[in-house]
Scaffold this motif. Structure first.
Motif, PDB file in Angstrom:
ATOM      1  N   THR A 107     -16.525  49.099 -61.078  1.00 41.32           N
ATOM      2  CA  THR A 107     -16.192  50.228 -60.209  1.00 41.32           C
ATOM      3  C   THR A 107     -17.125  51.383 -60.518  1.00 41.32           C
ATOM      4  O   THR A 107     -17.754  51.438 -61.580  1.00 41.32           O
ATOM      5  CB  THR A 107     -14.738  50.690 -60.404  1.00 41.32           C
ATOM      6  OG1 THR A 107     -14.582  51.112 -61.763  1.00 41.32           O
ATOM      7  CG2 THR A 107     -13.757  49.599 -60.067  1.00 41.32           C
ATOM      8  N   ASP A 124     -18.694  62.579 -51.725  1.00 42.22           N
ATOM      9  CA  ASP A 124     -18.212  61.727 -52.816  1.00 42.22           C
ATOM     10  C   ASP A 124     -18.344  60.252 -52.444  1.00 42.22           C
ATOM     11  O   ASP A 124     -18.307  59.885 -51.263  1.00 42.22           O
ATOM     12  CB  ASP A 124     -16.746  62.039 -53.124  1.00 42.22           C
ATOM     13  CG  ASP A 124     -16.545  63.482 -53.546  1.00 42.22           C
ATOM     14  OD1 ASP A 124     -17.123  63.885 -54.568  1.00 42.22           O
ATOM     15  OD2 ASP A 124     -15.831  64.198 -52.830  1.00 42.22           O
ATOM     16  N   SER A 143     -19.954  62.206 -57.255  1.00 42.57           N
ATOM     17  CA  SER A 143     -20.288  63.167 -56.208  1.00 42.57           C
ATOM     18  C   SER A 143     -21.784  63.051 -55.947  1.00 42.57           C
ATOM     19  O   SER A 143     -22.534  62.653 -56.831  1.00 42.57           O
ATOM     20  CB  SER A 143     -19.942  64.591 -56.652  1.00 42.57           C
ATOM     21  OG  SER A 143     -18.547  64.716 -56.879  1.00 42.57           O
ATOM     22  N   THR A 153     -18.006  55.166 -64.318  1.00 42.58           N
ATOM     23  CA  THR A 153     -18.021  53.724 -64.082  1.00 42.58           C
ATOM     24  C   THR A 153     -16.824  53.090 -64.767  1.00 42.58           C
ATOM     25  O   THR A 153     -16.257  53.642 -65.716  1.00 42.58           O
ATOM     26  CB  THR A 153     -19.314  53.096 -64.616  1.00 42.58           C
ATOM     27  OG1 THR A 153     -19.391  53.323 -66.029  1.00 42.58           O
ATOM     28  CG2 THR A 153     -20.536  53.698 -63.942  1.00 42.58           C
ATOM     29  N   ARG A 172     -16.645  53.380 -50.167  1.00 45.39           N
ATOM     30  CA  ARG A 172     -16.215  54.536 -49.378  1.00 45.39           C
ATOM     31  C   ARG A 172     -17.183  55.676 -49.677  1.00 45.39           C
ATOM     32  O   ARG A 172     -17.353  56.061 -50.834  1.00 45.39           O
ATOM     33  CB  ARG A 172     -14.794  54.959 -49.721  1.00 45.39           C
ATOM     34  CG  ARG A 172     -14.246  56.051 -48.768  1.00 45.39           C
ATOM     35  CD  ARG A 172     -12.845  56.465 -49.148  1.00 45.39           C
ATOM     36  NE  ARG A 172     -12.260  57.387 -48.186  1.00 45.39           N
ATOM     37  CZ  ARG A 172     -11.506  57.048 -47.149  1.00 45.39           C
ATOM     38  NH1 ARG A 172     -11.229  55.773 -46.950  1.00 45.39           N
ATOM     39  NH2 ARG A 172     -11.019  57.941 -46.320  1.00 45.39           N
ATOM     40  N   TRP A 173     -17.824  56.182 -48.642  1.00 49.62           N
ATOM     41  CA  TRP A 173     -18.846  57.232 -48.758  1.00 49.62           C
ATOM     42  C   TRP A 173     -18.413  58.368 -47.856  1.00 49.62           C
ATOM     43  O   TRP A 173     -18.454  58.258 -46.637  1.00 49.62           O
ATOM     44  CB  TRP A 173     -20.197  56.659 -48.343  1.00 49.62           C
ATOM     45  CG  TRP A 173     -21.361  57.599 -48.294  1.00 49.62           C
ATOM     46  CD1 TRP A 173     -21.533  58.660 -47.462  1.00 49.62           C
ATOM     47  CD2 TRP A 173     -22.540  57.539 -49.102  1.00 49.62           C
ATOM     48  NE1 TRP A 173     -22.735  59.270 -47.699  1.00 49.62           N
ATOM     49  CE2 TRP A 173     -23.383  58.604 -48.696  1.00 49.62           C
ATOM     50  CE3 TRP A 173     -22.969  56.688 -50.119  1.00 49.62           C
ATOM     51  CZ2 TRP A 173     -24.630  58.833 -49.277  1.00 49.62           C
ATOM     52  CZ3 TRP A 173     -24.213  56.927 -50.692  1.00 49.62           C
ATOM     53  CH2 TRP A 173     -25.026  57.974 -50.284  1.00 49.62           C
ATOM     54  N   THR A 186     -17.538  55.797 -59.300  1.00 48.44           N
ATOM     55  CA  THR A 186     -17.236  56.969 -58.477  1.00 48.44           C
ATOM     56  C   THR A 186     -18.240  58.067 -58.822  1.00 48.44           C
ATOM     57  O   THR A 186     -18.746  58.133 -59.953  1.00 48.44           O
ATOM     58  CB  THR A 186     -15.815  57.501 -58.716  1.00 48.44           C
ATOM     59  OG1 THR A 186     -15.720  58.015 -60.043  1.00 48.44           O
ATOM     60  CG2 THR A 186     -14.779  56.411 -58.503  1.00 48.44           C
ATOM     61  N   LYS A 204     -16.317  49.540 -55.427  1.00 50.65           N
ATOM     62  CA  LYS A 204     -15.595  48.528 -56.202  1.00 50.65           C
ATOM     63  C   LYS A 204     -16.139  47.165 -55.837  1.00 50.65           C
ATOM     64  O   LYS A 204     -16.312  46.847 -54.650  1.00 50.65           O
ATOM     65  CB  LYS A 204     -14.087  48.597 -55.884  1.00 50.65           C
ATOM     66  CG  LYS A 204     -13.231  47.651 -56.711  1.00 50.65           C
ATOM     67  CD  LYS A 204     -11.741  47.861 -56.410  1.00 50.65           C
ATOM     68  CE  LYS A 204     -10.871  46.993 -57.295  1.00 50.65           C
ATOM     69  NZ  LYS A 204      -9.413  47.238 -57.022  1.00 50.65           N
ATOM     70  N   TRP A 237     -17.080  56.162 -53.650  1.00 48.13           N
ATOM     71  CA  TRP A 237     -16.279  55.223 -54.439  1.00 48.13           C
ATOM     72  C   TRP A 237     -16.817  53.825 -54.190  1.00 48.13           C
ATOM     73  O   TRP A 237     -17.141  53.467 -53.045  1.00 48.13           O
ATOM     74  CB  TRP A 237     -14.808  55.246 -54.003  1.00 48.13           C
ATOM     75  CG  TRP A 237     -14.106  56.534 -54.228  1.00 48.13           C
ATOM     76  CD1 TRP A 237     -13.274  56.862 -55.260  1.00 48.13           C
ATOM     77  CD2 TRP A 237     -14.135  57.700 -53.376  1.00 48.13           C
ATOM     78  NE1 TRP A 237     -12.802  58.138 -55.111  1.00 48.13           N
ATOM     79  CE2 TRP A 237     -13.310  58.672 -53.967  1.00 48.13           C
ATOM     80  CE3 TRP A 237     -14.787  58.001 -52.179  1.00 48.13           C
ATOM     81  CZ2 TRP A 237     -13.127  59.924 -53.399  1.00 48.13           C
ATOM     82  CZ3 TRP A 237     -14.608  59.247 -51.610  1.00 48.13           C
ATOM     83  CH2 TRP A 237     -13.784  60.196 -52.216  1.00 48.13           C
ATOM     84  N   VAL A 280      -9.864  52.432 -59.297  1.00 47.19           N
ATOM     85  CA  VAL A 280     -10.157  52.885 -57.941  1.00 47.19           C
ATOM     86  C   VAL A 280      -9.122  52.261 -57.003  1.00 47.19           C
ATOM     87  O   VAL A 280      -8.982  51.030 -56.959  1.00 47.19           O
ATOM     88  CB  VAL A 280     -11.585  52.482 -57.512  1.00 47.19           C
ATOM     89  CG1 VAL A 280     -11.820  52.865 -56.058  1.00 47.19           C
ATOM     90  CG2 VAL A 280     -12.620  53.151 -58.414  1.00 47.19           C
TER      91      VAL A 280
END
Length: 228
Positions: free
Chosen positions: A43, A66, A47, A202, A76-77, A45, A70, A68, A206
């Motif tokens: 994973t 931001d 910014s 990392t 997800r952007w 995440t 996985k 995310w 998530v």
């Protein structure tokens, strides 16, 4: 959409680490080290600051948001500034939503990833050495190092099968860890797409719900799932 995806696939292995404490990895071993970082990452995440440069007009656009990620290939952007855009790659369907316009585009993920491009990186099917010609020295390398600073080892990546959205890329990695820290993607027209990440984490939990998307009521939907 591809502006985000092309960039994302090259920044997935970024890390919060910023101290260069160990011995530099030999330049000829960096591609394998970068690939291992990506393969081992579950994973991610962060910014981001994204700087888009239009060569013909000379205009610059700065985006903030931001990310995310996985495994396998869930993304997800979210761009927050200057306008809200949500890009979601779920298990089967991808969405690109523009809040101000009340407009959402829908795609099949398999169609996107089946293309022989750098996008395969997201699915874990790609290999940096198989999909790119890699140089550690080239005309202009010192100029890139000087511009980026920070002591990064800089590599030039040329796609073996270039697309209009990416004909060249430059990555800056920590010389002792091979962690990617900065990316510049150049398209067919010479426009630049630079990504800088911060607050990177990392191997953190998530929520799976981040990788599904339901357009708000009243959203105009452009369904492209039959287009691939």
């Amino acid at each position: 959409m591809k502006k985000c995806l092309f960039a994302l696939c090259l920044v997935l292995a970024f890390s919060a680490s910023s101290a260069f404490a160990g011995e530099p990895i030999p330049m000829n071993e960096l591609p394998d080290a970068i690939q291992k970082k990506y393969n081992d990452m579950g994973t991610f995440t962060a910014s981001f600051v994204q700087e888009l440069t239009n060569v013909s007009s000379g205009e610059h656009e700065i985006r903030n948001g931001d990310i995310w990620f996985k495994q396998p290939s869930l993304v997800r952007w979210e761009t927050l500034v200057p306008e809200k855009e949500i890009l979601v790659l779920g298990p089967d369907v991808a969405w690109d939503y523009f809040a101000d316009e009340g407009l959402a585009f829908k795609y099949r993920v398999s169609g996107l990833l089946d293309s022989k491009t750098i996008l395969r990186f997201i699915s874990g099917q790609a290999n940096i050495k198989e999909d790119f010609y890699i140089k550690t020295e080239w005309d202009g390398a010192d100029k890139v190092r000087e511009k980026w600073g920070k002591g990064y080892a800089v590599l030039q990546l040329t796609p073996k099968e270039p697309e209009p959205g990416m004909v060249q890329a430059y990555i800056g990695v920590e010389p002792d860890t091979a962690l990617l820290r900065q990316v510049m993607i150049v398209d067919f027209y010479g426009n630049g797409n630079e990504i800088r990440l911060s607050d990177v984490k990392t191997s953190v939990p998530v929520d799976a719900s981040l990788f599904s998307f339901v357009p708000p009521e009243g959203t105009q939907i452009e369904d492209n799932t039959q287009a691939y």
